[in-house]
Design a protein around this motif. Structure first.
Motif, mmCIF file in Angstrom:
data_model
loop_
_atom_site.group_PDB
_atom_site.id
_atom_site.type_symbol
_atom_site.label_atom_id
_atom_site.label_comp_id
_atom_site.label_asym_id
_atom_site.label_seq_id
_atom_site.Cartn_x
_atom_site.Cartn_y
_atom_site.Cartn_z
ATOM 1 N N LEU A 39 36.004 49.125 41.612
ATOM 2 C CA LEU A 39 35.967 47.689 40.998
ATOM 3 C C LEU A 39 36.560 46.592 42.324
ATOM 4 C CD1 LEU A 39 37.699 46.097 38.847
ATOM 5 C CD2 LEU A 39 39.925 47.063 40.093
ATOM 6 N N VAL A 40 37.402 46.801 43.693
ATOM 7 C CA VAL A 40 37.351 46.138 44.486
ATOM 8 C C VAL A 40 36.324 45.674 44.907
ATOM 9 C CG1 VAL A 40 38.300 45.916 46.833
ATOM 10 C CG2 VAL A 40 39.770 47.052 44.803
ATOM 11 N N THR A 41 34.775 46.262 45.447
ATOM 12 C CA THR A 41 34.269 46.123 45.865
ATOM 13 C C THR A 41 33.251 45.176 45.005
ATOM 14 O OG1 THR A 41 33.461 48.330 46.811
ATOM 15 C CG2 THR A 41 31.582 47.047 47.043
ATOM 16 N N ASN A 42 32.838 45.549 43.571
ATOM 17 C CA ASN A 42 31.861 44.444 42.863
ATOM 18 C C ASN A 42 33.407 42.828 42.541
ATOM 19 O OD1 ASN A 42 30.381 45.361 40.549
ATOM 20 N ND2 ASN A 42 31.445 46.898 40.666
ATOM 21 N N ILE A 43 34.346 43.074 42.824
ATOM 22 C CA ILE A 43 35.154 41.781 42.896
ATOM 23 C C ILE A 43 34.900 40.920 44.200
ATOM 24 C CG2 ILE A 43 38.047 40.153 42.816
ATOM 25 C CD1 ILE A 43 35.705 41.466 40.787
ATOM 26 N N GLY A 44 35.149 41.724 45.358
ATOM 27 C CA GLY A 44 35.217 41.368 46.799
ATOM 28 C C GLY A 44 33.902 41.118 47.368
ATOM 29 N N GLY A 45 32.532 41.692 46.783
ATOM 30 C CA GLY A 45 32.043 41.667 47.364
ATOM 31 C C GLY A 45 31.533 41.513 48.743
ATOM 32 N N ASN A 46 30.521 40.640 49.294
ATOM 33 C CA ASN A 46 30.404 40.717 50.639
ATOM 34 C C ASN A 46 31.251 39.986 51.807
ATOM 35 O OD1 ASN A 46 27.719 41.550 50.759
ATOM 36 N ND2 ASN A 46 27.234 40.144 49.976
ATOM 37 N N ALA A 157 37.222 31.012 45.161
ATOM 38 C CA ALA A 157 35.653 30.792 44.332
ATOM 39 C C ALA A 157 35.166 31.986 43.946
ATOM 40 C CB ALA A 157 35.440 29.481 44.420
ATOM 41 N N HIS A 158 34.495 32.119 44.994
ATOM 42 C CA HIS A 158 33.577 33.850 45.174
ATOM 43 C C HIS A 158 34.299 34.897 44.315
ATOM 44 C CE1 HIS A 158 30.831 31.807 47.714
ATOM 45 N NE2 HIS A 158 32.470 31.994 48.199
ATOM 46 N N TYR A 159 35.807 35.339 45.025
ATOM 47 C CA TYR A 159 36.544 36.001 44.051
ATOM 48 C C TYR A 159 36.527 36.059 42.963
ATOM 49 C CZ TYR A 159 37.483 37.423 48.861
ATOM 50 O OH TYR A 159 38.097 37.175 49.864
ATOM 51 N N ILE A 160 37.117 34.618 41.909
ATOM 52 C CA ILE A 160 37.096 33.461 40.707
ATOM 53 C C ILE A 160 35.090 34.193 40.137
ATOM 54 C CG2 ILE A 160 37.466 32.141 39.111
ATOM 55 C CD1 ILE A 160 39.259 31.467 41.086
#
Length: 303
Positions: A39-46, A157-160
């Motif tokens: 989950l955190v990987t999907n939200i946080g990305g790179n 903005a990226h996280y959202i």
């Protein structure tokens, strides 16, 4: 003795720990279970560094922190964990970190307690396997997004945007598994597994869920438990029972043998992912893939 050693490791880590995680300007995140890591990987990305303590097939009920884990926790900017006493052996570690100025988020603690399933097996008094309610997992996603955005407003903005995309995927997952489950008659919706990890799933989709070991794998199933459940399976004419990837399969095999010895044939319908996802890089190694795989395995075996 082991407890004293663990406390010593924690104390020394707090006093002498040197930063070993990546220091590339990104938030350093530590997660516990594989579901939360995904989950955190999907939200946080790179935009973040993520380190998960537990891997595929790891039982969070019995997981004990190593010295390396403690170092990761001490160096983390944010720690995301399930809570509700799922990671029971890590509670002592988290308590030792009370004085540390870091953000620790027990995601399941954000859920309205009035909606949770009660349990006498956990210190929290609630069943902690809340990720099997997708609506709860959406709440997890919102909390993760909020926390990352507050800690790293530059990339908020990226996280959202990542959250929006992931929530859409969860919406599609809900629709897809409902369609699949609707093909299984209500009278056949009896789910027998190694331990009671699927109560939230059962509540949402009309399954009677029975676990051989109860809610926590820390409790052992005895001969009486096996015989009692064997009688239940025969009475209900259950066609299939299931092993779990994070629980030794010997208890379910013993249950199968007990049922078959009484003249009722029951098969092992497959392996379900309960307290941990599948191997990284596989479909089952993601939360969405795991959920869909489990539903297909259950429905196909019980039809």
């Amino acid at each position: 003795m082991k407890k004293k050693i663990l406390i010593l490791i924690i104390t020394l880590s707090f006093l002498n720990c040197k930063k070993t995680q990546q220091d590339n300007g990104k938030l350093n995140i530590v997660t516990t279970t594989t579901m939360i890591t995904d989950l955190v990987t999907n939200i946080g990305g790179n935009y973040i560094n993520v380190q998960g303590l537990m891997g595929s097939g790891v039982d969070p009920h019995l997981y004990k922190a190593s010295e390396g884990d403690v170092t990761k926790l001490v160096n983390a900017d944010i720690i995301f964990y399930n809570g509700l006493h799922l990671e029971g052996k890590l509670v002592e570690v988290f308590e030792k970190m009370q004085s540390q100025t870091k953000t620790r988020i027990a995601l399941a603690e954000e859920i309205d307690k009035n909606t949770l399933i009660g349990s006498e097996y956990f210190a929290s008094n609630y069943d902690p396997h809340v990720w099997f309610n997708i609506t709860y997992f959406k709440q997890f996603a919102k909390k993760v997004t909020q926390t990352l955005s507050e800690k790293d407003p530059e990339n908020a903005a990226h996280y959202i945007e990542n959250e929006k995309e992931y929530l859409s995927k969860l919406d599609r997952l809900q629709q897809k598994i409902k369609t699949t489950i609707d093909t299984l008659p209500i009278e056949k919706r009896i789910l027998v597994t190694a331990h009671d990890a699927f109560n939230y799933f059962g509540k949402n989709y009309g399954f009677e869920v029975v676990g051989l070991q109860g809610l926590s794998t820390a409790t052992e199933a005895g001969v009486k438990d096996v015989q009692k459940l064997a009688a239940f399976i025969i009475d209900k004419k259950v066609k299939a029972i299931f092993v779990e990837s994070s629980v030794p399969k010997r208890t379910i095999e013993a249950l199968q043998a007990a049922v078959n010895s009484k003249g009722h044939e029951v098969v092992i319908g497959g392996t379900l992912y309960s307290d941990a996802l599948g191997n990284a890089g596989t479909v089952e190694g993601t939360y969405i893939g795991m959920f869909e795989y489990n539903v297909n395995t259950i429905v196909n075996a019980l039809k």
